[in-house]
Write an enzyme that holds these catalytic residues in place. Sequence first.
Site, PDB file in Angstrom:
ATOM      1  N   TYR A 155      21.340  38.034 135.513  1.00 14.80           N
ATOM      2  CA  TYR A 155      20.052  37.337 135.505  1.00 14.80           C
ATOM      3  C   TYR A 155      19.861  36.597 134.179  1.00 14.80           C
ATOM      4  O   TYR A 155      19.416  35.443 134.155  1.00 14.80           O
ATOM      5  CB  TYR A 155      18.920  38.336 135.741  1.00 14.80           C
ATOM      6  N   LYS A 159      19.427  32.565 133.757  1.00 17.17           N
ATOM      7  CA  LYS A 159      18.246  31.915 133.192  1.00 17.17           C
ATOM      8  C   LYS A 159      18.572  31.108 131.948  1.00 17.17           C
ATOM      9  O   LYS A 159      17.915  30.096 131.665  1.00 17.17           O
ATOM     10  CB  LYS A 159      17.166  32.966 132.918  1.00 17.17           C
TER      11      LYS A 159
END
Length: 333
Positions: A155, A159
Amino acid sequence: MRSLRNKVVVLTGASSGFGRGAALRFAEEGASLVLAARRKGLLKEVAEECRARGAKALAVETDVSQREDVERLAEKALDKFGHVDVWVNNAGVATYGEFDKVPLKEHEQVIRTDVLGTMVGSYEAIKHFRERRRGVLINMSSYLGKGSAPFHSSYVAAKHAVRGLGMALRQDLQVEGFDNVHVCTIMPTSHDTPFFDHAGNYTGKPVKPTKPFYDPQQVIETIVRLAVEPEPEVMVGTSAKVASVAGKFMPSLLEKRMAKKVKKEHYSQREEVGDSSGAVMEPMSEGRDVRAGWEQREGGSGAWKWAMLGLVPVAAMAAVKIARSRGDMARAA
């Protein structure tokens, strides 16, 4: 744009959380909506709520990790409304756990959804905006697109990629003179949404938002505001802003503090849970609303403001470092 009335907005991840809330706010502002998510029945429900607010709304079942789905979404939007004014890439998933204990296929799916899904959506939007010489693209990154946290490896990588994509696209457009095509990146910290209920989990403990967490309405209002008043990057949540400053000047210390804080907070839970892919690979029925009720589950979010105290020493040291740096510059001048 001075108003969203009759403007066409494409919004992914519209079935819950920030996406659902933003859909309803855009509807209240009079926008026409093209709503995308994997959960077809729930997506139709959101579209009906938007129509009840007087907006036109088209629901398009879409898995953003599939390029053909995103391309079809763009085609449906143009077939229905003729053009797009705002495109919001909001869909995202995460899987939690030590890097090598999470199945590699789930890390790959996080990247397909969060990075490639955003990239293909951006591709369709920018291609159209170039033709019209105007438009607003809004991509959802995270505070973790600038910082980091343990148990979030794919993640965090995703991002950072989303933020980098926005930076590069802005440079492309600047060089080519497309002054009325805007690329915005939103970087929220933890908010009370079903995102955490949907996450894959290989930690043995329940996934929950890192304290302090905030009302998702902050992010929802930011999405709607940027559609009219674009900015390159916006961070949402006081703790994210504090950590961002601290990380700029004391990155190693912040990494250590964040690792210790998240580990203690997560593994201090008594409840044990089994491994789960959550909604990473397939959609799930749970988590249908804007909010997930973390305030009620955790006994009130106001108390979590104290959780920011863990960042205060880092921020204070960063402030001292800034002051010393400015003093050195002044003496050198």
